[in-house]
Design an enzyme around this catalytic site. Structure first.
Site, PDB file in Angstrom:
ATOM      1  N   ARG A 177       0.817  -1.225   0.000  1.00  0.00           N
ATOM      2  CA  ARG A 177       0.000   0.000   0.000  1.00  0.00           C
ATOM      3  C   ARG A 177       0.853   1.279   0.000  1.00  0.00           C
ATOM      4  O   ARG A 177       0.489   2.289   0.597  1.00  0.00           O
ATOM      5  CB  ARG A 177      -0.973   0.015   1.189  1.00  0.00           C
ATOM      6  CG  ARG A 177      -1.966  -1.125   1.196  1.00  0.00           C
ATOM      7  CD  ARG A 177      -2.926  -1.078  -0.001  1.00  0.00           C
ATOM      8  NE  ARG A 177      -3.826  -2.219   0.007  1.00  0.00           N
ATOM      9  CZ  ARG A 177      -3.591  -3.366  -0.651  1.00  0.00           C
ATOM     10  NH1 ARG A 177      -2.488  -3.502  -1.373  1.00  0.00           N
ATOM     11  NH2 ARG A 177      -4.452  -4.352  -0.603  1.00  0.00           N
TER      12      ARG A 177
ATOM     13  N   SER B 199     -11.337   0.017   2.687  1.00  0.00           N
ATOM     14  CA  SER B 199     -10.564  -0.452   3.841  1.00  0.00           C
ATOM     15  C   SER B 199      -9.993   0.734   4.612  1.00  0.00           C
ATOM     16  O   SER B 199      -9.332   1.594   4.039  1.00  0.00           O
ATOM     17  CB  SER B 199      -9.426  -1.363   3.384  1.00  0.00           C
ATOM     18  OG  SER B 199      -9.933  -2.546   2.814  1.00  0.00           O
TER      19      SER B 199
ATOM     20  N   GLU C  38      -5.229   3.461   6.168  1.00  0.00           N
ATOM     21  CA  GLU C  38      -5.112   3.276   4.718  1.00  0.00           C
ATOM     22  C   GLU C  38      -5.833   4.409   4.004  1.00  0.00           C
ATOM     23  O   GLU C  38      -5.415   4.855   2.942  1.00  0.00           O
ATOM     24  CB  GLU C  38      -5.690   1.922   4.296  1.00  0.00           C
ATOM     25  CG  GLU C  38      -5.542   1.632   2.819  1.00  0.00           C
ATOM     26  CD  GLU C  38      -5.850   0.193   2.461  1.00  0.00           C
ATOM     27  OE1 GLU C  38      -6.471  -0.019   1.403  1.00  0.00           O
ATOM     28  OE2 GLU C  38      -5.462  -0.724   3.212  1.00  0.00           O
TER      29      GLU C  38
END
Length: 301
Positions: A172, A223, A293
């Site tokens: 990520r 998320s 995130e």
């Protein structure tokens, strides 16, 4: 006289003191000083070259992974749209997509061209620009597995091309999140050959799985937390007792406890406050640090 009254001429739309809530999936947040919807790449470059270099600039796509704070955002928010949403099959199992192309659309176009490997994008909310920047992925696949090169524009309106090696992808994260801010223009992806119907069948499985396990019809940002090494964020949130627990107008979804949702009248402060409360509680109970995130921008209200 302020910089907002001396903006460069543009062919796209310039919106002054524009509310950002409608531009995000959470539907919260204060205004931007200016929202710019460029007509195309040249319009964007000309605007940036003419804009006071001291003015902050950031780009957004569909706002799927974005929480705008209630006080709004300084400077210019660039919303990429029609001039950046082309998709072109290039041959040799390669496909080019503009930064404003929804991830799921790229997956479908790749399938139609008989290019396998991009199926996972049907389960990723948002657009290609964000996917490239954050190494988006799901169900065991990530952007790093398929992207080959990316074109970006810097704050001065200058374009350059980067290879996948230049992006230094990790979980990520990419080099695009560090150092000089840039705007993703488009990217080239490479998959493997397969029959379109076989690819579409795999995509249908991903879609069905997502619809039964994620609150995709809620006001959500996808998320909320990255998965810490050796842990699943949803499980940590769940075991700490936060699944379905109201916090102002915010809640972690009863369907998936790593999905923060606006239950109707949440403020950005509700959503961020709940996230921070959960992070503190999980850390106190387990010693595990949850990292956001979702990207959070702007001033507190």
């Amino acid at each position: 006289m302020t910089w907002k009254t001396q903006l460069p001429t543009a062919r796209g739309k310039l919106l002054i003191d524009e509310a950002l809530a409608p531009f995000t999936w959470f539907r919260v947040g204060g205004p931007a000083d200016v929202v710019f919807l460029p007509a195309d790449e040249q319009d964007l470059s000309d605007f940036l070259k003419g804009l006071d270099p001291s003015v902050p600039v950031m780009a957004i796509g569909v706002g799927s992974n974005l929480l705008v704070r209630d006080g709004g955002v300084d400077g210019v928010v660039i919303r990429l749209g029609k001039g950046f949403n082309g998709v072109e099959a290039l041959g040799d199992n390669r496909i080019k997509a503009g930064s404003a192309v929804p991830d799921a659309i790229l997956a479908r176009k790749a399938a139609e061209a008989g290019i396998a490997g991009l199926e996972f994008y049907v389960g990723v909310p948002g657009t290609i620009g964000g996917a490239v920047i954050m190494n988006a992925g799901c169900y065991g696949a990530e952007t790093v597995n398929v992207v080959k090169s990316v074109r970006v524009m810097n704050r001065a309106g200058v374009v350059r091309e980067l290879s996948v090696e230049d992006l230094h992808y990790t979980y990520r994260h990419s080099a695009l999140q560090d150092g000089e801010p840039v705007i993703v223009l488009d990217a080239i992806f490479e998959g493997t050959p397969d029959e379109p119907e076989a690819i579409k069948a795999r995509m249908a499985e991903i879609t069905a799985r997502r619809e039964t396990t994620q609150p995709i019809r809620e006001k959500t940002g996808g998320s909320t937390f990255k998965n810490p090494p050796g842990h699943s964020s949803w499980k940590l949130v769940d075991e700490a007792g936060w699944r379905g627990k109201p916090y102002g107008g915010a809640m972690f979804s009863p369907l998936h406890s790593n999905f923060l949702i606006n239950t109707g009248e949440a403020t950005a402060a509700d959503l961020e406050g709940l996230g921070e409360a959960v992070r503190a509680d999980v850390l106190a109970k387990t010693g595990v640090q949850l990292d956001w995130e979702i990207k959070r921008i702007g001033r507190a209200g």
